[in-house]
Structure formats: C-alpha cells, structure tokens
Design an enzyme around this catalytic site. Structure first.
Site, short mmCIF file in Angstrom:
data_model
loop_
_atom_site.label_atom_id
_atom_site.label_comp_id
_atom_site.label_asym_id
_atom_site.label_seq_id
_atom_site.Cartn_x
_atom_site.Cartn_y
_atom_site.Cartn_z
N LYS A 43 85.62 2.47 -4.05
CA LYS A 43 84.83 2.49 -2.82
C LYS A 43 84.46 3.93 -2.42
O LYS A 43 84.99 4.89 -2.99
CB LYS A 43 85.63 1.79 -1.71
CG LYS A 43 85.90 0.30 -1.99
CD LYS A 43 86.65 -0.35 -0.83
CE LYS A 43 86.94 -1.81 -1.10
NZ LYS A 43 87.66 -2.45 0.05
N GLU A 102 80.25 -11.69 -8.57
CA GLU A 102 80.19 -10.26 -8.27
C GLU A 102 79.72 -9.45 -9.47
O GLU A 102 78.96 -8.48 -9.31
CB GLU A 102 81.57 -9.78 -7.80
CG GLU A 102 81.94 -10.35 -6.43
CD GLU A 102 83.39 -10.09 -6.04
OE1 GLU A 102 84.11 -9.37 -6.77
OE2 GLU A 102 83.81 -10.60 -4.99
N TYR A 121 79.95 -9.12 0.50
CA TYR A 121 80.99 -9.45 1.49
C TYR A 121 80.61 -10.67 2.34
O TYR A 121 81.09 -10.81 3.47
CB TYR A 121 81.30 -8.25 2.36
CG TYR A 121 82.20 -7.22 1.67
CD1 TYR A 121 83.45 -7.59 1.17
CD2 TYR A 121 81.82 -5.89 1.53
CE1 TYR A 121 84.28 -6.67 0.54
CE2 TYR A 121 82.65 -4.96 0.90
CZ TYR A 121 83.88 -5.36 0.41
OH TYR A 121 84.71 -4.45 -0.21
N HIS A 142 88.09 -2.20 -4.73
CA HIS A 142 87.83 -3.64 -4.63
C HIS A 142 88.08 -4.26 -6.00
O HIS A 142 87.75 -3.66 -7.03
CB HIS A 142 86.37 -3.89 -4.23
CG HIS A 142 85.96 -5.33 -4.44
ND1 HIS A 142 86.21 -6.31 -3.51
CD2 HIS A 142 85.39 -5.96 -5.51
CE1 HIS A 142 85.79 -7.48 -3.99
NE2 HIS A 142 85.29 -7.29 -5.20
N THR A 145 95.90 -5.82 0.56
CA THR A 145 94.73 -5.29 1.28
C THR A 145 95.08 -4.10 2.17
O THR A 145 94.35 -3.11 2.19
CB THR A 145 94.09 -6.41 2.13
OG1 THR A 145 93.79 -7.51 1.26
CG2 THR A 145 92.83 -5.93 2.81
N ASN A 152 90.47 1.42 1.78
CA ASN A 152 91.57 1.12 0.86
C ASN A 152 91.18 1.30 -0.61
O ASN A 152 91.73 0.67 -1.50
CB ASN A 152 92.14 -0.28 1.15
CG ASN A 152 91.09 -1.37 1.00
OD1 ASN A 152 89.96 -1.10 0.59
ND2 ASN A 152 91.45 -2.60 1.33
N ARG A 172 94.23 -7.23 -9.51
CA ARG A 172 94.68 -7.38 -8.12
C ARG A 172 96.09 -6.82 -7.95
O ARG A 172 96.40 -6.21 -6.94
CB ARG A 172 94.65 -8.85 -7.69
CG ARG A 172 93.26 -9.48 -7.64
CD ARG A 172 92.44 -9.10 -6.44
NE ARG A 172 92.94 -9.63 -5.19
CZ ARG A 172 92.27 -9.56 -4.04
NH1 ARG A 172 91.05 -9.00 -3.99
NH2 ARG A 172 92.78 -10.02 -2.93
N PHE A 196 85.51 -7.18 11.68
CA PHE A 196 85.35 -5.91 10.97
C PHE A 196 84.12 -5.88 10.07
O PHE A 196 83.88 -4.90 9.37
CB PHE A 196 86.61 -5.57 10.16
CG PHE A 196 87.01 -6.60 9.12
CD1 PHE A 196 86.41 -6.63 7.86
CD2 PHE A 196 88.00 -7.53 9.39
CE1 PHE A 196 86.77 -7.57 6.90
CE2 PHE A 196 88.38 -8.47 8.43
CZ PHE A 196 87.76 -8.49 7.18
P1 IDP Z 1 90.67 -7.49 -0.42
O1 IDP Z 1 89.76 -6.30 -0.64
O2 IDP Z 1 92.11 -7.12 -0.64
O3 IDP Z 1 90.25 -8.70 -1.21
P2 IDP Z 1 89.59 -8.82 1.95
O4 IDP Z 1 90.41 -9.57 2.94
O5 IDP Z 1 88.71 -9.60 1.04
O6 IDP Z 1 90.58 -7.86 1.14
O7 IDP Z 1 88.71 -7.78 2.78
C1 IDP Z 1 87.64 -7.10 2.16
C2 IDP Z 1 87.68 -5.65 2.62
O8 IDP Z 1 87.42 -5.61 4.03
C3 IDP Z 1 89.05 -4.95 2.48
O9 IDP Z 1 89.29 -4.47 1.18
C4 IDP Z 1 88.92 -3.85 3.50
O10 IDP Z 1 88.13 -2.76 3.01
C5 IDP Z 1 88.16 -4.55 4.62
N1 IDP Z 1 89.07 -5.15 5.61
C6 IDP Z 1 89.86 -6.23 5.46
N2 IDP Z 1 90.55 -6.51 6.57
C7 IDP Z 1 90.17 -5.58 7.49
C8 IDP Z 1 90.53 -5.32 8.86
O11 IDP Z 1 91.35 -6.02 9.45
N3 IDP Z 1 89.93 -4.25 9.45
C9 IDP Z 1 89.02 -3.45 8.82
N4 IDP Z 1 88.65 -3.67 7.53
C10 IDP Z 1 89.22 -4.70 6.86
MG MG Z 2 88.59 -9.98 -0.98
#
Ligand code: IDP
Ligand code: MG
Length: 150
Positions: free
Chosen positions: A11, A128, A51, A117, A93, A114, A87, A59
């Site tokens: 990212k 994707e 997304y 992805h 996450t 984070n 993963r 968010f």
């Molecule tokens: P993942 O990337 O571990 O699959 P997802 O729940 O699919 O997690 O969320 C997609 C992305 O959205 C996350 O990687 C993170 O960058 C962002 N995200 C997820 N939850 C939050 C939140 O509570 N606040 C802000 N950003 C979030």
């Molecule tokens: Mg996800």
C-alpha cells in the site's frame, strides 16, 4: 494442498516508507513465486471496485483517500495455498494485534495504514487479480528451486 494465485498490494504507506524490498523479501522467502508485478497509482474507480465490500463502512472514504494517495505495488503471488499462506505472512488487519514476525506485526501501528493487502479467498483473488493484471502480464515459469520447496 492446491496451487493458488493471490493478489498482494504494497500500500502507499509501504511504498513511501521504503518497505517494498522488505515486504517482497518476506513473501519470496516463504517460497511463493512472483508471477506478476507492477507499480501503479490506483484511481477512484479502481479503488471503489477493489474495496466494494466495504462501501457501507465508516472508514470507506478515508480508506479510498489513503489507497489513491500515492502509488502501490501490485503483485500476483503463486504457490501452494498461496491465499491463506499470504494472509498469515501479513498478520491480522490491526497491526497492534498482529503477531511479531508478520508484515503488519513487525512494520505497522495503525489499522488503516497496515502496509499490505492480500486477497481473502479464492473468489476475491480471481476478481482482484483481474482488476490489476491482464492475462499477458502474468507469467507462469518454473524455478529450479521449486523442487526444493514443493
Ligand atoms: P484486510 O486488509 O485484513 O482484509 P479488511 O477488513 O478487508 O482487512 O479491511 C480492508 C482495509 O481497510 C484494511 O486493510 C485497512 O487498511 C482498512 N481498515 C479496516 N478496518 C478499518 C478501520 O476500522 N478503520 C480504518 N481503516 C480500516
Ligand atoms: Mg479484506
């Protein structure tokens, strides 16, 4: 054990922090193979498609701003159970809860920024990969070391 392909993004935070090599090393060291790789800037339309599942989340707009803010590195990663293996290399996450030794656990601090992805399942991976790569940008090849990995 089945051979799979998954989509990874490094990212904008990972790219800007100079962590491309660090993250790719971790992925490569696992034995998984890079079969496609590029740097690109995600536009609004692609971000919304990528997304889509999060459209109703509080968010969502912040996430779209973040993911379109600067380039990402997109990678197709292939190998045995590539989706779940990636993963687990990524970590959970929220980096504050991710185990040490994972990308997010070692390199991240906040849930949005984070670093990485990775597709969540087979359906997402196929969808994707198609969003980011044309068929002729994905290369199938054998490495001599594959015999020592698989
Ligand atoms: P993942 O990337 O571990 O699959 P997802 O729940 O699919 O997690 O969320 C997609 C992305 O959205 C996350 O990687 C993170 O960058 C962002 N995200 C997820 N939850 C939050 C939140 O509570 N606040 C802000 N950003 C979030
Ligand atoms: Mg996800």
């Amino acid at each position: 054990m089945s051979t799979q392909s998954t989509l990874v993004l490094i990212k904008p935070d990972g790219v800007n922090r100079g962590l491309i090599g660090n993250v790719i090393s971790r992925l490569e060291n696992s034995g998984l193979k890079i079969s496609g790789i590029k740097i690109l800037k995600i536009n609004q339309e692609l971000a919304e498609k990528h997304y889509a599942e999060h459209i109703d989340k509080p968010f969502f707009s912040s996430l779209l701003n973040f993911i379109t803010s600067s380039p990402v590195v997109a990678i197709v990663l292939s190998g045995p159970e590539a989706i779940s293996k990636t993963r687990s290399l990524m970590g959970t996450t929220n980096p504050l809860e991710s185990a040490p030794g994972t990308v997010r656990g070692d390199l991240g601090l906040t849930v949005e920024k984070n670093i990485i992805h990775g597709s969540a399942n087979q359906v997402d991976a196929d969808r994707e990969i198609n969003l980011y790569f044309n068929e002729d940008e994905i290369i199938s090849y054998k490495r001599s070391v594959d015999d020592w990995i698989i």
